[in-house]
Structures are given as C-alpha cells and as structure tokens.
Design an enzyme around this catalytic site. Structure first.
Site, PDB file in Angstrom:
ATOM      1  N   HIS A 173     -10.668  -3.109   2.200  1.00 20.04           N
ATOM      2  CA  HIS A 173      -9.421  -2.446   2.694  1.00 20.04           C
ATOM      3  C   HIS A 173      -8.360  -2.840   1.859  1.00 20.04           C
ATOM      4  O   HIS A 173      -7.069  -2.293   2.403  1.00 20.04           O
ATOM      5  CB  HIS A 173      -9.383  -3.002   4.105  1.00 20.04           C
ATOM      6  N   LYS A 175      -5.064  -2.762  -1.009  1.00 16.40           N
ATOM      7  CA  LYS A 175      -4.295  -1.919  -1.811  1.00 16.40           C
ATOM      8  C   LYS A 175      -3.465  -2.580  -2.530  1.00 16.40           C
ATOM      9  O   LYS A 175      -2.614  -3.422  -2.153  1.00 16.40           O
ATOM     10  CB  LYS A 175      -3.758  -1.004  -0.538  1.00 16.40           C
ATOM     11  N   ASP A 180       1.190  -3.099 -16.094  1.00 19.13           N
ATOM     12  CA  ASP A 180       1.238  -4.143 -17.221  1.00 19.13           C
ATOM     13  C   ASP A 180       1.416  -5.679 -16.840  1.00 19.13           C
ATOM     14  O   ASP A 180       2.087  -6.489 -17.312  1.00 19.13           O
ATOM     15  CB  ASP A 180       2.705  -3.844 -17.915  1.00 19.13           C
ATOM     16  N   HIS A 428       1.181   2.903  11.035  1.00 19.49           N
ATOM     17  CA  HIS A 428       0.029   2.439  10.120  1.00 19.49           C
ATOM     18  C   HIS A 428       0.288   1.362   9.325  1.00 19.49           C
ATOM     19  O   HIS A 428      -0.385   0.621   8.906  1.00 19.49           O
ATOM     20  CB  HIS A 428      -0.188   3.530   8.966  1.00 19.49           C
ATOM     21  N   LYS A 430       1.277  -2.702   8.835  1.00 16.58           N
ATOM     22  CA  LYS A 430       0.919  -3.988   9.338  1.00 16.58           C
ATOM     23  C   LYS A 430       1.532  -5.192   8.611  1.00 16.58           C
ATOM     24  O   LYS A 430       1.557  -5.511   7.560  1.00 16.58           O
ATOM     25  CB  LYS A 430      -0.771  -4.326   8.485  1.00 16.58           C
ATOM     26  N   ASP A 435       9.503 -16.513  13.263  1.00 15.44           N
ATOM     27  CA  ASP A 435      10.857 -17.182  13.435  1.00 15.44           C
ATOM     28  C   ASP A 435      12.003 -17.017  12.763  1.00 15.44           C
ATOM     29  O   ASP A 435      12.910 -17.635  12.240  1.00 15.44           O
ATOM     30  CB  ASP A 435      10.508 -18.742  13.129  1.00 15.44           C
TER      31      ASP A 435
END
Length: 534
Positions: A173, A175, A180, A428, A430, A435
């Site tokens: 999952h 991404k 470079d 979508h 996450k 704090d």
C-alpha cells in the site's frame, strides 16, 4: 446469454481456476539487484545544487512542504520527473490506466529518454489493464518495472484471489516518488484521475508532502528494501515480450495523451505551477523540522516480518504518549475492540480524542463502513468525539473564517474539494496530529488490513505549526463539512451538522445516505467474520 451458456462459461472458469491452483510464480534466479543512486556532490544535479545550501543551514532536519490541492499534487510529480537528471524511484499501490496515469507514465518515459534511470515498483493488484504499457516501458533500456506480490494469471486477474487467496490478499500500500535521491513525495495519493481532480465521479480529498533533507535517504533505503525483496518480480518474467513496433506504438499512444482534451487542463496546470522554479530557486515554503520515516518490512506480505519491522510497532515510540489531544483522520476506520480500548484509555486520562472518517454517503467501500459502524456507540460512550465527512454536492461551499480551502471536502484540511461536474468528494487522507506538536502523513489506515496484512509507510513530522494548523482547520470546518455522531437523550445514534446562512444545527437519527434495505445490508455485513480483512 441463454442459461446453458452461462452455466458452461461458469464451469470453464471453475475448471480454469482449478488448473491455476497448480501454477506458481516464476523463479527469481538471476534477478539483478540495484540500489538508490547516492546523492553525490551537490553539483551533480539541479536538485542537488538547489537543496545543498538549504540542507547545510538545517543539518539533521528535513524540509517539508504540504500538497493538499489535487492539481498541485499532480503538477509536483510531473515537475519532479522533469527536474530529475539521474534517477527516479517510484512506488505505488494503484496506478490507473486513465488520463493522469498515462500522463505520468509518459513523463517517466521522457525522463528515461533524457538518460534518467527509472525504477517503477507497482503493487500488481492495482495495475488493471496496464500490462501492455508496463511491458513496453520495461523494454526501455533505462526503465525497469517490477510488480509486487504479482498474479500469475493475467486475464482475468481476479482468479488469483480464488486460487492463492492467502498470498494475494496482502498488498503493498506504500506510495513514494523520489527524484535524484534529493526530494520525495510521500502520502496518501495513488496515481489515478480520482486522486487528482480529473474525473466526473467521486474525487478523493487527500494529502501528500514533499520531503527533502535528512529523511530522503531513509525513503530511498526503504524503496531499495522493497525493490530487492523476494516479492518484487521483474515485469519481463510475467508480461510478454513485445516486438519493437508494439513498443513504439505504446510509446506513441502515451505521447498522444498530452494532446487529448481531457489532458489539456492538466498540461496547463503543470505549465502554471511554479513548484520546480520555487524549489530550485529556494523559494518553495519548506518547514525544516525533525522527520522520521516509519514503514513496514516487505516481508509482512509473507507473514514473516519481525515485530520491530512493523509500522505499528515503530509508531508508538516515535509519537510518544499523547497528553492533551489526538486528532485522527482515517478514511477507512475499523478500530477493533483493542483500538476502542486504547482510545478509551486516552480519553479516560483526559486526552481530547477526535476522529474523522467517511460517512456512509461518502465512503467508497461499504463493507468497511459496516465493520466500523458497530464501534460508533462504544467510542462515543467512552468520550471519543466522532465525525463523519459528508458527501457534498459539487461547489457547495461552506462559510469558514479566515483563509484556506472553501469547499467542504477541502475544509477537512486534507485535500481539494469537489468541482463542477464531479459527483462529490470522499475522504482518502491518512493523518493524525498529537498534542499540537507532531503530525503523521502517509498510507496507513486505522484498520486491521493496514495493521496486519498490507505494507504501509508514512512520515512522522515534528512540527507544532503543521500539527496545530491541522487541528485548527478541523475546528473551523467540521461543523459544516462533517456530521458529528452522538447519542441523543434516548440513547439513539444521531448525526448533526450545520447548514444554512447563518449556520444552524440540523440533526437526524437516520443514518445519512441510507435507506432501510441498505441499513439492513450493512448490519448483515457487520455480522460476517471478516474484520481481519477490512
């Protein structure tokens, strides 16, 4: 189709499935190993020359820039690909064969034509309809494509779930998009039109960050770990070898995407973006802060990762114990009983716990919503503030104080909202803030699948400014952008949001976006013993 033909077709599929149970993945003997290219002297690349002075002034820190707007997030990827001079390391869960997917594939090809080494690592569960394009790219002398945890049977690919379920249900999952070994984009977006505001369907409100500085070598090392893992298969061992004319035809088809009307607005967005110019000239607003990569060991998809190789194990010591506030945003939120106890313990210690997830009308995975719904009551009873993002009609803006995004999906603080012609937005992103000091951005959902089955990654960013901005944006936007789920005086679940001018509370005790049959179906789904797969 007459009934007997349907039965015959089904029988053929079942027989084929039984045959395929004897199929196995190709051997990895002789597979080459490679590593991320070392950044080298600053003068080696444009990115290196631009970032070296900034990094020298901020030793041990990472420069972070948030990408909440969908089109800016697309432009940033394109422009990083164009700025690259030595290498592109690209890792994604889903890559769609659509407008933005083809545009970005063409950018990778163009980079390779300039002499850039391209390594493209894709989870094979998210490459539907891409075999020809990927095979053609893999035959470029400077592009190597690998498929993670692949399916032996290419068409129809879903048969792999029937014949090898225990393996194929586990997915990569992660991404990341790294140029470079100097700058990387990490976050929640996959590659596809719904992630970049390019579809008339549901758009995903999401969040990525551009990262430079000290955390980039860790991202590069994580990519290498996946690239050289035993679950990463060279594409040429799974996809057919194409004749030269077919490769050239595939390249031409990618190139023509730029001229299509659907792609023109994206070419314009890239042309208007000042991202690369600002980055290279030191004007891109970067927050130089301590940043830590947390990621799963790729052996997790084989059930063989050591405990200290799991993201959930790394998170606890990295974030510390929340003392005052926890703001948690997860589109697919299935806390399980253990999660409810953990959040209840925090609430009992005086920590203000607030959770934002998708409402039924906004979610794109109803079975996950069914897995979540049974935990609403115990969470609320334990003092957790629970919000569900509304699915808004396009351009139905909510008043909000100050500056910032205006549409309700954007008002979540996590992405661009719906536009004219789209059918609304779904959460979508996450992320979570602790704090008012630390912020997480990545691919990890708070559900059993992310915790135990799929591999995940994310950045823990030690930035009070970013963490407090997220919490403040939620404070301002949630009353109109989301339903607050409560228990009314009779103990029934209720959904409240503000609407109208001036805004006034509107409350219902019927789940928004539902009807009697849908509610019954969700209840039945919630009874199924599949929570570990959600």
């Amino acid at each position: 189709m007459p009934p007997f033909q349907r039965i015959l077709a089904l029988t053929r599929l079942l027989v084929l499935g039984l045959i395929l149970t004897g199929c196995s993945l190709p051997p990895l003997t002789g597979r080459s190993e490679s590593q991320a290219l070392a950044p080298g002297p600053a003068q080696d690349t444009l990115l290196g020359r631009a970032l070296a002075p900034l990094q020298a002034r901020h030793p041990g820190l990472s420069g972070i820039h948030a990408l909440s707007d969908a089109r800016n997030a697309f432009a940033a990827r394109v422009l990083l690909a164009r700025a690259a001079q030595r290498s592109l390391d690209v890792q994604y869960y889903i890559w769609r064969a659509d407008t933005t997917g083809h545009l970005l594939l063409d950018e990778l090809r163009r980079a390779a034509d300039r002499g850039v080494r391209v390594r493209l690592l894709l989870d094979d569960g998210g490459t539907a309809g891409m075999d020809t394009e990927l095979a053609a790219l893999d035959q470029h002398p400077l592009i190597e494509v690998r498929l993670f945890n692949p399916f032996v049977q290419r068409t129809p690919k879903f048969l792999g779930y029937l014949t090898d379920f225990s393996r194929t249900q586990r997915r990569m999952h992660n991404k990341s998009f790294t140029a470079d070994s100097q700058a990387s984009i990490v976050g929640g977006r996959n590659i596809g039109d719904e992630y970049f505001d390019a579809t008339d369907g549901v758009l995903f409100a999401d969040l990525d960050v551009v990262a430079t500085g000290s955390v980039v070598p860790a991202i590069a090392q994580s990519f290498d770990q996946y690239w050289n893992s035993i679950s990463a298969y060279p594409a040429d061992r799974l996809l057919p070898q194409l004749p030269d004319y077919a490769v050239e035809r595939a390249y031409r088809q990618l190139a023509t995407e730029v001229a299509r009307p659907e792609a023109r607005s994206y070419a314009d967005a890239v042309a208007r973006s000042a991202f690369t110019r600002d980055l290279l000239e030191g004007r891109l607003p970067l927050r130089w802060v301590p940043t830590t990569l947390v990621s799963d060991d790729p052996a997790k998809v084989l059930g063989e990762a050591p405990r200290d190789g799991l993201l959930i194990t790394q998170l606890a010591p990295a974030i510390g114990q929340p003392r005052q506030r926890l703001d948690l945003v997860s589109p697919y939120f299935v806390p399980t009983q253990a999660g409810v106890r953990a959040l209840a313990d925090l609430s009992g210690q005086g920590v203000a716990v607030r959770v934002l997830t998708n409402s039924l009308e906004a979610t794109d995975v109803a079975v996950v919503h069914a897995g979540y719904a049974k935990y609403r009551r115990p969470l609320i009873e334990q003092g957790v503030q629970l919000y569900e993002l509304r699915r808004q009609p396009p351009q139905q803006d909510a008043p909000e104080p100050g500056h910032g995004p205006r549409s309700p999906a954007a008002a979540s603080g996590l992405g661009s909202g719906s536009r004219p012609g789209s059918s609304g937005s779904s959460l979508h992103a996450k992320t979570f803030a602790v704090d008012g000091q630390r912020l997480f951005v990545g691919s990890f959902n708070f559900d059993p699948r992310s915790a135990h089955l799929n591999t995940e990654m994310g950045l823990l960013i030690d930035s009070p400014e970013m963490a407090q901005r997220m919490s403040a944006t939620l404070d301002a936007s949630l009353p109109t952008a989301a339903y607050q789920v409560r228990l009314d005086s009779s103990g029934r679940l209720s959904w409240t949001h503000e609407a109208g001018h001036p805004p006034a509370p509107v409350t219902t005790t019927t789940e928004p976006g539902s009807h009697a049959l849908k509610r019954l179906l969700l209840r039945v789904l919630g009874w199924l013993p599949i929570e570990g797969l959600l």
